[in-house]
Design an enzyme around this catalytic site. Sequence first.
Site, PDB file in Angstrom:
ATOM      1  N   GLY A 116       1.871   2.328  10.780  1.00  0.00           N
ATOM      2  CA  GLY A 116       2.847   3.403  10.656  1.00  0.00           C
ATOM      3  C   GLY A 116       3.495   3.801  11.977  1.00  0.00           C
ATOM      4  O   GLY A 116       4.155   4.826  12.071  1.00  0.00           O
TER       5      GLY A 116
ATOM      6  N   GLU B 106      -7.377   4.891   7.478  1.00  0.00           N
ATOM      7  CA  GLU B 106      -7.123   6.310   7.165  1.00  0.00           C
ATOM      8  C   GLU B 106      -8.324   6.918   6.440  1.00  0.00           C
ATOM      9  O   GLU B 106      -8.629   8.101   6.623  1.00  0.00           O
ATOM     10  CB  GLU B 106      -5.828   6.444   6.342  1.00  0.00           C
TER      11      GLU B 106
ATOM     12  N   SER C 271       2.771  -2.120  10.416  1.00  0.00           N
ATOM     13  CA  SER C 271       4.213  -2.206  10.667  1.00  0.00           C
ATOM     14  C   SER C 271       4.783  -3.603  10.411  1.00  0.00           C
ATOM     15  O   SER C 271       5.650  -4.072  11.146  1.00  0.00           O
ATOM     16  CB  SER C 271       4.554  -1.725  12.086  1.00  0.00           C
TER      17      SER C 271
ATOM     18  N   ASN D 105       0.874  -1.177   0.000  1.00  0.00           N
ATOM     19  CA  ASN D 105       0.000   0.000   0.000  1.00  0.00           C
ATOM     20  C   ASN D 105       0.912   1.228   0.000  1.00  0.00           C
ATOM     21  O   ASN D 105       1.453   1.590   1.035  1.00  0.00           O
ATOM     22  CB  ASN D 105      -0.894  -0.035   1.250  1.00  0.00           C
ATOM     23  N   TRP D 106       1.066   1.810  -1.163  1.00  0.00           N
ATOM     24  CA  TRP D 106       2.020   2.926  -1.283  1.00  0.00           C
ATOM     25  C   TRP D 106       1.456   4.231  -0.731  1.00  0.00           C
ATOM     26  O   TRP D 106       2.181   5.227  -0.650  1.00  0.00           O
ATOM     27  CB  TRP D 106       2.433   3.107  -2.748  1.00  0.00           C
ATOM     28  N   LYS D 107       0.175   4.225  -0.415  1.00  0.00           N
ATOM     29  CA  LYS D 107      -0.496   5.420   0.138  1.00  0.00           C
ATOM     30  C   LYS D 107      -0.239   6.636  -0.748  1.00  0.00           C
ATOM     31  O   LYS D 107      -0.150   6.501  -1.967  1.00  0.00           O
ATOM     32  CB  LYS D 107      -0.063   5.650   1.595  1.00  0.00           C
TER      33      LYS D 107
ATOM     34  N   GLU E 161      -6.019  -4.746  10.266  1.00  0.00           N
ATOM     35  CA  GLU E 161      -5.011  -3.722  10.506  1.00  0.00           C
ATOM     36  C   GLU E 161      -5.313  -2.984  11.804  1.00  0.00           C
ATOM     37  O   GLU E 161      -6.115  -2.036  11.810  1.00  0.00           O
ATOM     38  CB  GLU E 161      -5.016  -2.712   9.348  1.00  0.00           C
TER      39      GLU E 161
ATOM     40  N   HIS F  88      -9.939   1.411   4.406  1.00  0.00           N
ATOM     41  CA  HIS F  88      -8.703   1.578   5.180  1.00  0.00           C
ATOM     42  C   HIS F  88      -8.969   2.522   6.351  1.00  0.00           C
ATOM     43  O   HIS F  88      -9.762   3.457   6.229  1.00  0.00           O
ATOM     44  CB  HIS F  88      -7.601   2.147   4.268  1.00  0.00           C
TER      45      HIS F  88
END
Length: 252
Positions: free
Chosen positions: A173, A97, A212, A9-11, A167, A95
């Site tokens: 992160g 976020e 992580s 997941n490159w965000k 998650e 997600h």
Amino acid sequence: MRTALIAGNWKMNGLQADATSLARAVVSAIEPQPSVEVLVCPPFVHLAPVGEALKDSGVRLGAQNCADVPQGARTGEIAADMLADLQVQYVILGHSERREFYAEDNRLIASRCEQAVAAGLRPILCVGETLEARDAGQTEAVIAEQLDGVLGILGAEGFVDGVIAYEPVWAIGTGRTATTEQAQAVHAFIRNRLAAYDADFAERTRILYGGSMKPDNAVALLAQPDVDGGLIGGASLKAEDFAAIHAAAARG
Ligand code: PGA
């Protein structure tokens, strides 16, 4: 037997040149394994050039969201069909976020999932508890509510070839990873919950761990019986780390 899935997941990172060079680096660092599927999910605007860089490599292309309706007046959204048109095969949905910063709720996420499936994409539905919820003993209640909020609408048959990603929000992160016991316990809970919809569906559905995941903890996490792969953020931005996690999945 479930095929492992290692998803990057490159965000919201990198310009186009960074994305294409990362894609090329991933292709050259990874040794393809029949037992592991590999996927990278760049930002929307990099999908086409990254897709080009991945061509014939076996590394699949995914997106980080899709619209909750098929087309039309939704300024700023991207339809699932548009993604399928770019050879996108998977899409990350729900997600934490998105839930936190864009107030996405289960109803909206369910509609996004429906659109993904209708366009032939495989949704990767993310669920996970905050630290407050975990400390209050609410982990299972939160996960159940997030799963049922989507699967209660789609049903097992509407979530065809979908993937779940567990998650824990407190691990994303932060450098703090769930212990293997914590991860396995929640993954087993999720599989059990899926079995309430359909036993075969529960057996077949891959449940990824995210939060992580790094080369040094991937082996132990991926060795857990209900951990079928990883959704990797930070470490997916370094081709060698991502390849090392992929190699750990091939061993597990
Ligand atoms: P992380 O992110 O690996 O950087 O914790 C995972 C994710 O948010 O998908």
